[in-house]
Design an enzyme around this catalytic site. Structure first.
Site, short mmCIF file in Angstrom:
data_model
loop_
_atom_site.label_atom_id
_atom_site.label_comp_id
_atom_site.label_asym_id
_atom_site.label_seq_id
_atom_site.Cartn_x
_atom_site.Cartn_y
_atom_site.Cartn_z
N CYS A 168 0.82 -1.21 0.00
CA CYS A 168 0.00 0.00 0.00
C CYS A 168 0.86 1.27 0.00
CB CYS A 168 -1.00 -0.01 1.16
SG CYS A 168 -0.19 -0.03 2.75
N CYS A 432 24.05 -22.87 11.18
CA CYS A 432 23.97 -22.49 9.77
C CYS A 432 23.41 -23.67 8.97
CB CYS A 432 25.37 -22.13 9.26
SG CYS A 432 25.46 -21.89 7.48
#
Lengths: 618, 327
Positions: A168, A432
């Site tokens: 928006c 990780c």
């Protein structure tokens, strides 16, 4: 060179250089001078004029040719006896597999995008070849060393992700110039000159979500079509009045939106240009090789100058006319390209007119081009410095001088007297997902989401896999590659459109999917968690993945930048470029409009390094 | 310097696009009006030449009358091997050809002669003078000649000793616009000449000044006393240089042990050898500094820069009177 052992190590080394751009040219030169004898370069790019100010191995006459090949020729002129192999190819091509990587003693990256960097990182991990990674933006740069089992991998830390703007903001309530650029590039340009079939929020949102949305929806379907009796100029004026006048007026009727905001001003051609002024008279001469340019025709010579509203209006009308008259065959297939002068003029003018409406300061074509094209600042000197630092690290890697590996940051302003600041490498991040085997968590609505969404939005775009394979327990539910049987391909195509919980063994809360990329030799486990609802603005994917390179929020910025000027852009930035104008799949997506803020390249060294809590390698 | 009224051409705008995004159009225009002299073409200076030719300086004059030898080729990528074979061209002539190719918009010329023999007027043609491989005495002499001219001539020395490097900067009295957040404020810097910097007793310098600064001065002194040309050293000179170190340290009030044997040994052994990677770094830093000084944009380095590949640090040292410790 200092010692015999160094000389020997250099002579015997086989080096892979990925990228023959800004860093690559400097690096290849420095490697050759340092005595390296066997170098393989991979670069898929061809030479452009804007490269010539720093990629000194290239000349005007080389424009359009392969960077890797021209770089090779240029270096052989001053070091004719060394062995350089040049591949004009994408490092993600299957020929560059783990076996290929294994033949090298060290891999040196001079890349310009996050995707390729991640790919090379995975291959280096799989092939257990040390990687020296690098990047530059303007006067800033860094070199890092990544060795499996010794230091963090390239993906152990979160990389800054391209900025995303709420839909928006772009469609209804822009407050910065960059919002206007995104609107002009990803919505208006795409709507007028791109693929008409792509979904586009241009009208829907701009007339707010209230009842007036219905009013205009019928009409708007036609408004972007040129009717047979309409001249290009009439069409351009109609579009202008619709998007800058009518749509703004429609949006204004939604009082709620403007309670705490400055109300935009609708702009119609008649308000800006003198009554009766018509554009049709501007002469256009078809010179050989001449590029149609609206600013040229209108006598606007200086790209640094900020045009007035009326100048922007004239440029807008002229560009639309030129597209329809001179480039009609391309209309419908165009994507924004920063090297397309007319496209840049269109985006500049449109963004400026919209900025006028919303009371946002206007910008020059030069600035607008930089923002729209995510152009990274680049100078030769930083690339030269970084190439020197890469070679120094590469020599240490060859000598296995692991106590002296350093990540080095090239700074614009000295930090404790240092312009070049070495730091000990970090330890691998134990969670990780790339270099450890920690599973990921995917929250998703398993009753509505198709496998295709998971593959596209998560496996490919977030996990960076190239040719993924998905296993559920022992059964293979999806695979990509060139060597698949036709019936498998058909099965997978059907699976793609299946909703997760409709699989024979439903993929639902508690299921674990195993995702693999053979080329990258990377496997990840994804634990599925069912969730019914997602916030459309904050979670536009309708899915949330956690555990990949840390949190996805920008709250904790990475210390190492993913920038890189091998051929141009910073990693995150170029990645963005690829998302919005790259390989077709995501063209013109309005739901996830992304762009880099024009001023965020200073954040590169945020929180660095004292505040960084990561453990250093002992 | 004025920004100039004329605009950049379309070709210049396209060619310099990426760097204009770094330093702006005005800086680019100023660059295109600046005249730079480089004397002594080594690995470090050819890196520098490449950088400022690519950046688009107005002109670059090269001085180096040597004929090509193995030693010259060391870290020089401007000399293509088939060209120098059988030619009687000087190093400057050979380098100038490649540099012209890098950027045809920059006027690259060759001047013959010895810079230390040139009279003051000779320097008036230049805005920037860079020297490499000069004896300390000649550096001081050229620096003084530049300083005596009416116009301000920026003076730089650059030297690469294998894995170590040094840059010296003299901008005299230099005014520039410093960016502080959103504001720009005018700032003035006052640089000492090389002689003035050198005359500051070491006992007055802050303790943390890089050891390379002291080691380089000991090496200068050694070369002067022994009548050596720059870089005419080897490990065999260690004993003689140890004596110089002792004398200098005593006279300057620095503990002799502060200057490790290993560092002096490295510098002696380096001789005229240059580490190409260090050349790239020094040439890059110097290129950036010259661009800053010409454009008046960005904080210039004051007044020494050191790089040592052994620890990987690139350090700025301010060796001037006001930086000394007031006891």
């Amino acid at each position: 060179m200092t010692s015999t052992s160094q000389r020997e190590a250099i002579k015997g080394a086989k080096v892979l250089m990925v990228g023959a751009g800004g860093i690559g040219c400097e690096l290849l030169k420095t490697l050759a001078l340092s005595g390296f004898q066997d170098i393989h370069i991979i670069d898929m790019d061809t030479i452009e004029v804007s490269n010539l100010n720093r990629q000194f191995l290239f000349r005007q006459s080389h424009v359009g040719q392969s960077k890797a090949k021209v770089a090779r020729e240029a270096v052989l002129k001053f070091r004719p006896s060394i062995n350089i192999t040049a591949s004009h190819a994408n490092v993600k091509d299957p020929q560059f597999n783990v076996e290929f990587f294994k033949q090298f003693n060290v891999v040196l990256n001079g890349l310009d995008n996050l995707d390729a960097r991640r790919h090379v990182n995975r291959l280096c991990l799989a092939a257990e070849v040390p990687l020296v990674e690098s990047g530059t933006t303007g006067f800033l740069g860094q070199v890092t060393v990544h060795i499996k089992g010794r230091t963090e991998c390239y993906e152990c830390q979160t990389k800054p992700t391209p900025k995303t703007y709420p839909v928006c903001t772009i469609t209804s309530t822009p407050s910065k110039f960059v919002h206007c650029i995104v609107w002009a590039k990803d919505l208006l340009f795409a709507k007028l000159f791109g693929d008409k079939n792509q979904g586009n929020d241009l009208n829907v949102r701009s007339s707010s979500n209230g009842s007036e949305g219905n009013n205009s929806s019928d009409a708007s379907k036609d408004v972007f079509e040129q009717s047979p009796h309409e001249s290009p100029d009439q069409y351009a004026r109609k579009i202008y009045d619709h998007v800058f006048g009518h749509n703004i007026e429609a949006a204004l009727s939604n009082e709620e939106t403007w309670k705490n905001r400055r109300r935009p001003r609708p702009i119609y051609v008649r308000d800006v240009l003198p009554e009766g002024e018509r554009n049709e008279g501007v002469k256009y001469e078809d010179g050989v090789g001449s590029i149609p340019s609206a600013m040229g025709l209108l006598g606007l010579k200086n790209p640094q100058e900020i045009w007035s509203l009326s100048e922007n209006t004239r440029v807008f009308l002229e560009v639309v006319r030129l597209f329809l008259e001179k480039r009609d065959k391309e209309v419908g297939n165009l994507t924004f390209d920063k090297d397309d002068q007319l496209a840049v003029e269109f985006v500049t003018a449109s963004a400026n007119i919209r900025a006028s409406s919303f009371g946002i300061p206007l910008h020059s074509l030069f600035e607008a081009k930089g923002i729209a094209g995510n152009i990274v600042h680049a100078v030769a000197t930083t690339n030269a410095i970084i190439s020197g630092l890469i070679v120094i690290e590469a020599i240490k890697v060859l000598l296995r001088d692991s106590n002296n590996y350093r990540m080095t940051y090239c700074l614009e302003h000295p930090n404790r007297k240092m312009l070049l600041m070495p730091v000990e490498p970090f330890e691998a991040n134990p969670s990780c997902y790339v270099c450890s085997e920690t599973p990921l968590l995917l929250e998703v609505n398993t009753a509505t989401t198709k496998l295709r969404d998971v593959i596209d939005k998560i496996v490919k775009s977030k996990l960076g896999m190239n040719l993924p394979l998905v296993m559920q327990g022992l059964s293979l539910i999806y695979e990509e590659g060139d060597d698949l049987d036709a019936d498998m391909v058909a099965t997978y195509a059907i699976n793609l459109d299946k909703v997760l919980n409709e699989f024979p063994t439903p993929v639902t809360n508690g299921t674990t999917l195993s995702v693999e990329d053979f080329q990258q030799e990377l496997t990840c486990n994804i634990n599925i968690k069912h969730r019914d609802e997602f916030d459309e603005e904050k979670e536009p994917d309708g899915m949330v993945l956690t555990g990949w390179s840390g949190p996805t929020t920008k709250s904790e910025k990475s210390s190492s930048s993913s920038n890189g000027d091998s051929s141009s852009a910073a990693g995150a930035k170029r990645k963005l470029e690829e998302v919005s104008e790259g390989n077709g799949k995501n063209k013109g997506i309005a739901q996830e409009v992304e762009v880099n803020d024009e001023d965020d390249d200073v954040s590169v060294l945020d929180g660095f390094p004292e505040t960084n809590k990561k453990k250093r390698v002992q | 310097m004025e920004g100039g009224e004329e605009e950049l051409t379309a070709h210049e705008t396209a060619l310099y696009d990426r760097q204009i995004r770094v330093w702006g159009v005005d800086a680019q225009k100023r660059l295109s009006k600046a005249h730079v002299l480089v004397s002594g073409l080594t690995g470090a200076t050819v890196e520098f030449c490449k950088n400022i030719v690519l950046a688009g300086v107005g002109s670059l004059a090269l001085m180096d009358d040597r004929l090509v030898t193995e030693e010259v080729l060391g870290a020089n990528f401007l000399i293509s091997l088939d060209e120098y074979a059988n030619s009687n061209k000087t190093v400057a002539e050979l380098c100038s050809q490649s540099l012209r190719d890098f950027n045809p918009m920059v006027g690259v010329s060759v001047l013959s002669g010895e810079l230390s023999q040139m009279d003051g007027e000779f320097f008036d043609k230049f805005d920037v003078v860079v020297v490499c491989s000069f004896s300390f005495q000649n550096k001081i002499l050229i620096n003084e000649r530049c300083r005596k001219r009416q116009k301000r001539i920026a003076f730089y020395t650059i030297d690469c000793k294998d894995s170590c490097g040094e840059i010296f900067v003299d901008l005299q009295n230099y005014t520039y616009m410093q960016k502080k957040g959103d504001e720009t404020v005018e700032r003035q810097l006052s640089y000492p000449s090389l002689e003035e910097a050198n005359s500051i007793p070491w006992r007055d310098l802050p303790r943390k000044v890089t050891k390379l600064y002291f080691a380089m001065r000991v090496l200068d002194k050694f070369e002067l006393l022994e009548g050596r040309k720059p870089g005419e050293t080897s490990l065999a000179d260690f004993e003689s240089i140890s004596i110089v170190r002792k004398d200098v340290c005593e006279a300057q009030g620095l503990k002799e042990s502060h200057l490790a044997d290993s560092l002096l040994e490295r510098l002696l052994a380096a001789g005229k050898m240059e580490h190409p990677a260090v050349c790239a770094i020094l040439g890059g830093i110097l290129g950036q500094e010259v661009i800053k000084a010409i454009s008046g944009k960005g904080d210039p380095l004051k007044n020494f820069f050191y790089f040592d590949a052994a620890d990987g640090k690139g350090v700025i040292e301010d060796i001037s009177v006001h930086s000394t410790v007031t006891a």
